[in-house]
Design a protein around this motif. Structure first.
Motif, short mmCIF file in Angstrom:
data_model
loop_
_atom_site.label_atom_id
_atom_site.label_comp_id
_atom_site.label_asym_id
_atom_site.label_seq_id
_atom_site.Cartn_x
_atom_site.Cartn_y
_atom_site.Cartn_z
N ASN A 119 2.30 4.45 1.35
CA ASN A 119 2.54 4.81 2.74
C ASN A 119 3.08 6.24 2.88
O ASN A 119 3.21 6.97 1.89
N ASP B 264 0.82 -1.21 0.00
CA ASP B 264 0.00 0.00 0.00
C ASP B 264 0.86 1.27 0.00
O ASP B 264 2.03 1.25 0.39
N VAL C 67 -3.69 -1.32 -4.95
CA VAL C 67 -3.28 -1.04 -3.58
C VAL C 67 -4.11 0.10 -3.01
O VAL C 67 -4.78 0.83 -3.74
N LYS C 68 -4.03 0.27 -1.68
CA LYS C 68 -4.74 1.35 -1.00
C LYS C 68 -3.74 2.37 -0.48
O LYS C 68 -2.54 2.14 -0.47
N THR C 69 -4.26 3.49 0.01
CA THR C 69 -3.43 4.52 0.63
C THR C 69 -3.69 4.55 2.12
O THR C 69 -4.85 4.59 2.55
N HIS C 70 -2.62 4.47 2.92
CA HIS C 70 -2.78 4.50 4.38
C HIS C 70 -3.39 5.83 4.82
O HIS C 70 -2.92 6.90 4.43
N SER D 46 -5.11 5.89 -8.08
CA SER D 46 -5.18 4.44 -7.83
C SER D 46 -6.05 3.76 -8.88
O SER D 46 -7.10 4.29 -9.27
#
Length: 627
Positions: free
Chosen positions: A472, A470, A491-494, A509
């Protein structure tokens, strides 16, 4: 030291210095900006008359460097030079890297050639990776093992749909954009015995994944849609099948959608590429199937089983475990994990292992149904956790003792450098900095390869950093520093990273690789570097200098040729030497503001970007046009 001061010291225009610094990620600078000692040193290295030959190393004339992938620190050590001076010199050759950054072999060669340093190729291990993989896959022992079958072919030809039918699932409907984007492994129960299937992507960006699928499997099923025929990725798969000599079965999919004559048409296409169907006198079984109606599926499974039985796949459960990594990724809470298929031996919880440049101790294992396992044997796809760092797809996974792991660790290989950023550089002026984050190792490789192809055509893209997992805080801070766009694939973003963000950062994304690539292409199209042509339109000579406290420094001049124009760019020469330049912000004749002054007239003006006037300075006026 301010930029305008170093401009005078180096006799280089402020504009040129700003352009050079911008190429290296230093944005929002002006002539009054103060530079760090590191940047001042960089400018001195770039513009000093010695051409950067001040880089010192401790090698004697008869010494050479063995070239391979290595970190900047390791290269500095081999050159007997300081890492900082090497970093500066690398910058001059277009390579931005920190001390722990991994340099590819070709970049090491390029640098050594630029410095006239002798180098030698590393001696190759006679046992290549391919030979080792073939050895691991080779039959040994007395116990039968399950066949590993790789499904390959062109995008949207029905690979995942076939597996869905076999497993009675709906994976294809859940896939982002209708395409597989990673290697998936499944154990499927059939009336002919259990089979292990590897589902590989068909999109052109995932060529490496298909290659690994063919390499790892015992048998390959090539899917060709009857309504579409042989396509580019079909041809690519055929070439890899023939190169590796893989046992092959062809599944002619979507038979429910076509007329009967299409079967012979597609078989003829296959024969043209060297896959001669067995009913035409060749050795490649071809089975027409439909994943929608189930027609031909049982026949296909029977043919696969017969082909597998002919391979006589045997294994030993008592030998030390050996297998191959299919895919790797970062999972939250588990760290680096990898999908592994063993070809011999057993692996249990708490066993030590080595894998490529990494090592570890098995902390957990789950099968394709997400069930926890305490031990696993050959041919069973399993997700293993406990790696010290991310392994590569295709790495050999081998059982080891704790002493062997300790010895492996002490070899001093720079494991972490492999997962750090990799840079792509070209000679063109960069217009877009990007940071890449992907969900898996092979997804990142596919994305970097596709972006490099884009950059070969455009020459405007710089990949500042790339990684797995992800997005970070570190990624966001780097993007804010160098003005980069962050692209995430799957992926994701924290949230914590966004909460600490002090500058706006462009984060994009995507779940589908071709959508991401289309967005990058649009970004490149918008920011194409246009060719700028300068045309001199006038020339004047300074006759007086006025310093007015509330206004600034005004130059009084006589226009000798052409005309001076308001808002035009100028270059200032003194005794034939270029001192700097700027833009004419105010232009007056007899205290009246005008837009231009022609030859034969006196004028007064203020130049934004230059104020150190002296009598006799020559002012050359230019206009720019883009093409």
């Amino acid at each position: 030291m301010q930029i305008k001061d170093i401009s005078k010291q180096l006799n280089v225009s402020v504009r040129e210095l700003l352009a050079f610094l911008k190429k290296r990620g230093e944005r929002f600078l002006t002539e009054n900006s103060r530079l760090s000692a590191e940047l001042v040193g960089l400018l001195n290295q770039q513009y000093k008359p010695d051409g950067g030959k001040s880089f010192q190393h401790g090698l004697s004339a008869d010494e050479s460097i063995v070239v391979e992938d290595m970190s900047v620190g390791e290269l500095a050590s081999r050159l007997k030079a300081s890492a900082n001076s090497l970093i500066v010199q690398l910058l001059k050759t277009g390579i931005v890297a920190s001390k722990n950054q991994l340099l590819k072999k070709e970049d090491v060669v390029k640098f050594l050639q630029s410095m006239n340093i002798d180098f030698a190729e590393k001696e190759q291990d006679p046992e290549t990776e391919l030979e080792r993989l073939i050895e691991v896959k080779s039959s040994s022992g007395q116990e039968l093992r399950l066949p590993v079958v790789s499904i390959v072919g062109h995008v949207d030809h029905g690979k995942t749909s076939l597996l869905d039918f076999l497993r009675s699932t709906k994976v294809a409907e859940k896939e982002k954009g209708g395409i597989t984007q990673n290697v998936s492994a499944y154990e499927v129960a059939t009336k002919y015995g259990n089979l292990v299937f590897l589902d590989t992507p068909g999109h052109e960006a995932f060529a490496l994944m298909r290659e690994r699928g063919v390499l790892i499997a015992d048998l390959v099923v090539l899917i060709v849609a009857l309504d579409d025929g042989v396509k580019p990725q079909t041809v690519e798969s055929i070439k890899k099948i023939k190169e590796l000599g893989a046992t092959t079965v062809v599944a002619l999919s979507k038979v429910d959608k076509v007329k009967s004559d299409r079967v012979d048409i597609v078989k003829r296409q296959l024969a043209d590429y060297g896959l001669l169907p067995d009913d035409w006198g060749g050795d490649v079984p071809c089975v027409a199937v439909s994943s929608k109606t189930g027609v031909g599926i049982e026949n296909l499974l029977e043919v696969i089983r017969l082909q597998a039985d002919m391979l006589d796949l045997k294994t030993s459960l008592t030998e030390p475990a050996q297998g191959i990594v299919l895919e790797s990724m970062i999972q939250r809470g588990r760290g680096a994990v990898a999908t592994v298929i063993l070809h011999k031996g057993k692996v249990c919880l708490s066993d030590y292992f080595v894998c490529g440049d990494t090592f570890g101790k098995v902390s957990s294992m789950t099968n394709c149904l997400a069930e926890n396992l305490s031990c696993v044997g050959p041919s069973v796809p399993v997700l293993v956790a406990g790696f010290s760092a991310l392994p590569k797809a295709g790495d050999l996974f081998e059982f080891a003792t704790s002493a062997q792991v300790k010895k492996h660790k002490q070899k001093g290989k720079n494991v972490q450098a492999r997962t750090k950023s990799q840079f792509v550089f070209h000679d063109a002026q960069f217009s877009v900095n990007v940071i890449i984050k992907a969900a898996t190792h092979l997804s990142k490789e596919a994305l970097l390869t596709s972006l490099e192809k884009l950059n070969v055509q455009e020459g405007q893209l710089k990949i500042v950093d790339s990684g797995i997992g992800d997005i970070n805080e570190g990624n966001i801070e780097l993007a804010a520093t160098v003005g980069a766009v962050i692209y995430g694939l799957g992926v994701k973003t924290h949230r914590s990273a966004l909460a600490k963000l002090s500058k706006p950062v462009d984060i994009r994304s995507f779940d589908i690789i071709y959508k991401l690539l289309e967005d990058v292409q649009e970004l490149l199209d918008k920011q194409k570097v246009q060719k700028v042509e300068e045309k001199q339109v006038g020339q004047a000579r300074v006759k007086a200098v006025f310093k007015i406290k509330a206004v600034g420094v005004i130059a009084g001049a006589a226009v000798e040729q052409g005309a001076l124009q308001k808002d035009a760019k100028v270059k200032v020469y003194r005794d034939g030497t270029l001192l700097g330049g700027g833009v004419i912000k105010t232009l007056q004749k007899e205290r009246i503001t005008v837009t231009s002054i022609v030859a034969g007239n006196d004028c007064a003006f203020i130049v934004e970007g230059f104020s150190d006037w002296k009598l006799g300075d020559e002012v050359h006026c230019f206009v720019e046009s883009t093409s």
